[in-house]
Design a protein around this motif. Structure first.
Motif, PDB file in Angstrom:
ATOM      1  N   LEU A  72      42.975  37.546  47.094  1.00  0.00           N
ATOM      2  CA  LEU A  72      42.676  38.196  45.810  1.00  0.00           C
ATOM      3  C   LEU A  72      42.482  37.192  44.678  1.00  0.00           C
ATOM      4  O   LEU A  72      42.371  37.586  43.511  1.00  0.00           O
ATOM      5  N   GLY A  73      42.454  35.903  44.997  1.00  0.00           N
ATOM      6  CA  GLY A  73      42.142  34.901  43.971  1.00  0.00           C
ATOM      7  C   GLY A  73      43.324  34.391  43.183  1.00  0.00           C
ATOM      8  O   GLY A  73      43.143  33.687  42.194  1.00  0.00           O
ATOM      9  N   ALA A  74      44.546  34.751  43.618  1.00  0.00           N
ATOM     10  CA  ALA A  74      45.741  34.238  42.928  1.00  0.00           C
ATOM     11  C   ALA A  74      46.066  32.857  43.502  1.00  0.00           C
ATOM     12  O   ALA A  74      47.012  32.679  44.289  1.00  0.00           O
ATOM     13  N   GLY A  75      45.285  31.872  43.104  1.00  0.00           N
ATOM     14  CA  GLY A  75      45.337  30.541  43.712  1.00  0.00           C
ATOM     15  C   GLY A  75      46.657  29.826  43.525  1.00  0.00           C
ATOM     16  O   GLY A  75      47.150  29.177  44.457  1.00  0.00           O
ATOM     17  N   GLN A  76      47.253  29.921  42.323  1.00  0.00           N
ATOM     18  CA  GLN A  76      48.504  29.199  42.066  1.00  0.00           C
ATOM     19  C   GLN A  76      49.638  29.752  42.923  1.00  0.00           C
ATOM     20  O   GLN A  76      50.419  28.995  43.479  1.00  0.00           O
ATOM     21  N   VAL A  77      49.685  31.073  43.019  1.00  0.00           N
ATOM     22  CA  VAL A  77      50.724  31.690  43.861  1.00  0.00           C
ATOM     23  C   VAL A  77      50.519  31.256  45.309  1.00  0.00           C
ATOM     24  O   VAL A  77      51.473  30.879  46.003  1.00  0.00           O
ATOM     25  N   ALA A  78      49.265  31.261  45.740  1.00  0.00           N
ATOM     26  CA  ALA A  78      48.963  30.868  47.122  1.00  0.00           C
ATOM     27  C   ALA A  78      49.396  29.426  47.369  1.00  0.00           C
ATOM     28  O   ALA A  78      49.997  29.111  48.415  1.00  0.00           O
ATOM     29  N   ALA A  79      49.134  28.545  46.392  1.00  0.00           N
ATOM     30  CA  ALA A  79      49.483  27.128  46.554  1.00  0.00           C
ATOM     31  C   ALA A  79      51.004  26.957  46.639  1.00  0.00           C
ATOM     32  O   ALA A  79      51.506  26.207  47.489  1.00  0.00           O
TER      33      ALA A  79
END
Lengths: 215, 146
Positions: free
Chosen positions: B96-103
């Motif tokens: 869903l594009g939540a890159g910081q959370v994914a990182a």
């Protein structure tokens, strides 16, 4: 084509379902391996499955193993969803019978290409299975003449399994799909038919000359 | 602002402690790559509920559960459980594009992998903040589509 997906993460599962729907596929959704296996083991199950490697209850690799242990005329095409760093999972998955894998997070175009490759493979398998079925059906209808046939040296009748003597055409007609149309070969015409015709002609002429004498 | 609250029964909730935000504020901008979210618009089926809203709702429902699992895993020093929860949230966040959370989930996954929980608490605290920023963007995007 109906496709089964097994993915425990609700967001990824719904996103995958929406993509496959958009590409024109009917989707059977499951949320773990046990549920996926319960669908795949049944008759008429989807022939293409996309399985996450890591799922509760049963992972995608175990599902692959179970599917491959079940003989089918058309073997399902199995795609594993793996972690990008999970090379071990890829090797285990392919050894367990997966046909292909896509690393997550996957590029939709890559997934679509891999799904299409799978569908193409399934199409070939389905055609092949259909041809084999047709050939088996045709073979079951073919009657073959094999072995030693006792045949009369004079009249050429053939002795069948019930010890009855049959005419050649009757025996062959019964034991094959051959039909006979009767004709006369040149040798027989010369040796049999022509002498008979000559004899008939001769008789006719002698009868006519007898009539003329009595006149 | 809002916080993630973990109850005694380990259920997790987002809790608003100030008036609700009507849209994503400046501090939350960049927490979600909205273009990734917009990409799902192409998959919207006619006559069906809004797919993006549906995905956001699924994410907002699931993410606190995953955080609770991670907190529990850290408390129990269960690296396997931490890795699984982090891996799962990483996937849905990236989708869903939540890159910081994914990182941050990726970092927590690795923390679980080597059995060292030294940084897990700090990473989880940072992730709570990033998740909250992402939630504000998601809430604003959701509002736009209703």
């Amino acid at each position: 084509m109906r496709i089964l997906i097994a993915e425990d993460d609700a967001v990824s599962r719904r996103a995958l379902e929406a993509k496959l729907n958009r590409w024109g596929h009917e989707v059977t959704v499951t949320s773990d391996g046990a549920e996926a296996w319960d669908v795949l083991r049944r008759d008429g199950a989807p022939l293409l499955a996309i399985l996450d490697v890591e799922m509760p209850c049963m992972g995608g690799i175990e599902v692959c193993r179970r599917v491959r242990e079940t003989p089918r005329s058309v073997s399902p095409y199995l795609i594993l969803l793996t972690a990008r760093s999970g090379k071990e999972g890829v090797v285990l998955g392919l050894e367990a019978g997966a046909n292909d894998y896509v690393a997550k997070p996957f590029d939709p175009a890559e997934l679509r290409a891999r799904v299409n490759a799978g569908l193409q493979m399934l199409g070939l398998q389905i055609n092949l299975a259909e041809r084999v079925r047709e050939l088996e059906e045709a073979l079951s209808q073919v009657k073959q003449l094999q072995g030693l046939l006792p045949i009369c040296s004079y009249c050429k009748s053939i002795r069948d399994d019930s010890n009855y003597w049959q005419r050649v055409e009757s025996y062959i007609g019964k034991h094959s799909d051959v039909q006979f149309s009767h004709s006369i070969c040149p040798d027989c015409y010369e040796q049999v038919v022509q002498p008979q015709l000559d004899e008939m002609k001769r008789k006719q002429e002698s009868e006519q000359s007898g009539v003329r004498l009595s006149d | 602002m809002s916080i993630i609250r973990v109850d005694a029964d380990r259920s997790t909730h987002w809790e608003l402690v100030s008036p609700a935000h009507a849209g994503a504020d400046a501090a939350a901008l960049g927490a979600v790559d909205v273009a990734v979210l917009d990409g799902f618009a192409a998959l919207q089926a006619e006559g069906e509920p809004d797919l993006i809203v549906e995905l956001i709702d699924l994410y907002l429902e699931d993410a606190p559960r995953k955080v609770a699992s991670m907190l529990e895993a850290v408390a129990l020093a269960d690296e396997g459980a931490l890795g699984r929860a982090a891996h799962s949230l990483k996937g849905s966040s990236a989708s869903l594009g939540a890159g910081q959370v994914a990182a941050l989930c990726g970092e927590l996954e690795r923390t679980g992998d080597d059995g060292s929980f030294e940084w897990a608490g700090a990473l989880l605290a940072r992730m709570g903040q990033e998740l909250e920023r992402a939630r504000r963007v998601f809430a604003a995007e959701r509002q736009k589509r209703l």
